[in-house]
Design a protein around this motif. Sequence first.
Motif, mmCIF file in Angstrom:
data_model
loop_
_atom_site.group_PDB
_atom_site.id
_atom_site.type_symbol
_atom_site.label_atom_id
_atom_site.label_comp_id
_atom_site.label_asym_id
_atom_site.label_seq_id
_atom_site.Cartn_x
_atom_site.Cartn_y
_atom_site.Cartn_z
ATOM 1 N N UNK A 98 0.848 -1.187 0.000
ATOM 2 C CA UNK A 98 0.000 0.000 0.000
ATOM 3 C C UNK A 98 0.887 1.240 0.000
ATOM 4 N N UNK A 99 0.260 2.384 -0.264
ATOM 5 C CA UNK A 99 0.997 3.635 -0.311
ATOM 6 C C UNK A 99 0.406 4.690 0.603
ATOM 7 N N UNK A 100 1.217 5.685 0.927
ATOM 8 C CA UNK A 100 0.753 6.811 1.728
ATOM 9 C C UNK A 100 -0.158 7.700 0.886
ATOM 10 N N UNK A 101 0.178 7.845 -0.389
ATOM 11 C CA UNK A 101 -0.613 8.640 -1.339
ATOM 12 C C UNK A 101 -0.684 7.825 -2.632
ATOM 13 N N UNK A 102 -1.610 6.866 -2.722
ATOM 14 C CA UNK A 102 -1.640 5.976 -3.888
ATOM 15 C C UNK A 102 -1.652 6.743 -5.210
ATOM 16 N N UNK A 103 -0.825 6.261 -6.140
ATOM 17 C CA UNK A 103 -0.708 6.916 -7.439
ATOM 18 C C UNK A 103 -1.029 5.942 -8.563
ATOM 19 N N UNK A 104 -0.361 6.115 -9.676
ATOM 20 C CA UNK A 104 -0.540 5.244 -10.831
ATOM 21 C C UNK A 104 0.621 4.255 -10.896
ATOM 22 N N UNK A 105 0.320 3.035 -11.310
ATOM 23 C CA UNK A 105 1.339 2.003 -11.446
ATOM 24 C C UNK A 105 2.422 2.473 -12.427
ATOM 25 N N UNK A 106 3.683 2.348 -12.029
ATOM 26 C CA UNK A 106 4.818 2.763 -12.846
ATOM 27 C C UNK A 106 5.006 1.758 -13.988
ATOM 28 N N UNK A 107 4.904 2.234 -15.222
ATOM 29 C CA UNK A 107 4.962 1.339 -16.376
ATOM 30 C C UNK A 107 6.354 0.760 -16.613
ATOM 31 N N UNK A 108 7.415 1.461 -16.212
ATOM 32 C CA UNK A 108 8.764 0.882 -16.306
ATOM 33 C C UNK A 108 8.875 -0.318 -15.372
ATOM 34 N N UNK A 109 8.261 -0.226 -14.210
ATOM 35 C CA UNK A 109 8.269 -1.339 -13.250
ATOM 36 C C UNK A 109 7.486 -2.518 -13.816
ATOM 37 N N UNK A 110 6.343 -2.248 -14.443
ATOM 38 C CA UNK A 110 5.554 -3.313 -15.065
ATOM 39 C C UNK A 110 6.422 -4.056 -16.087
ATOM 40 N N UNK A 111 7.182 -3.309 -16.894
ATOM 41 C CA UNK A 111 8.034 -3.920 -17.936
ATOM 42 C C UNK A 111 9.140 -4.791 -17.336
ATOM 43 N N UNK A 112 9.844 -4.273 -16.326
ATOM 44 C CA UNK A 112 10.969 -5.042 -15.791
ATOM 45 C C UNK A 112 10.504 -6.238 -14.967
ATOM 46 N N UNK A 113 9.325 -6.160 -14.373
ATOM 47 C CA UNK A 113 8.787 -7.322 -13.662
ATOM 48 C C UNK A 113 8.374 -8.395 -14.668
ATOM 49 N N UNK A 114 7.842 -7.994 -15.814
ATOM 50 C CA UNK A 114 7.474 -8.952 -16.863
ATOM 51 C C UNK A 114 8.709 -9.707 -17.351
ATOM 52 N N UNK A 115 9.852 -9.042 -17.345
ATOM 53 C CA UNK A 115 11.107 -9.711 -17.738
ATOM 54 C C UNK A 115 11.437 -10.867 -16.790
ATOM 55 N N UNK A 116 10.939 -10.799 -15.573
ATOM 56 C CA UNK A 116 11.142 -11.853 -14.575
ATOM 57 C C UNK A 116 9.979 -12.846 -14.566
ATOM 58 N N UNK A 117 9.060 -12.688 -15.514
ATOM 59 C CA UNK A 117 7.916 -13.591 -15.593
ATOM 60 C C UNK A 117 6.806 -13.271 -14.604
ATOM 61 N N UNK A 118 6.796 -12.046 -14.086
ATOM 62 C CA UNK A 118 5.781 -11.639 -13.109
ATOM 63 C C UNK A 118 4.941 -10.514 -13.725
#
Length: 145
Positions: free
Chosen positions: A36-56
């Motif tokens: 969770x976050x203190x001030x929820x924002x938008x999912x970081x798309x760079x993070x989405x990409x690098x996690x997909x590289x790990x199969x997640x």
Amino acid sequence: MYKKILFVCVHNSARSQMAEAFAKKHGGDKVFVESAGLEPGELNQDVVKVMAEKGIDISGNKTKSVFDFFKEGRTYNYVIAVCDKEAAEKCPIFPGFSERLHWPFPDPSAATGSEEERLEKVRKIRDEIEDKIKEFFKKLNIIID
């Protein structure tokens, strides 16, 4: 008995999302994990990409508010802040026993440069987070997959 873990960051858009995903991957049914976050924002798309590289795949994840979890009376064995010290100090104290830990990681949203340069910086943070999760689970005697 499984361990209940909450990862907290400022926007729940990058570091805490990665920590939650790796904890679920490596902890299996020995952990119950949320972020969770203190001030929820938008999912970081760079993070989405690098996690997909790990199969997640975290592309469908939503950002959540730590204060909503607090108001609902949720309890955790560990509340782990993965943001800077100032933000970590703003995390609420959850009812019941919980050990508060602070694992400061650089903010992926601060990565600059070309897309490839940003992704390289975010990959480094991703790998540091995964290594820290594995180290933590070894201390807790949780079997790593």
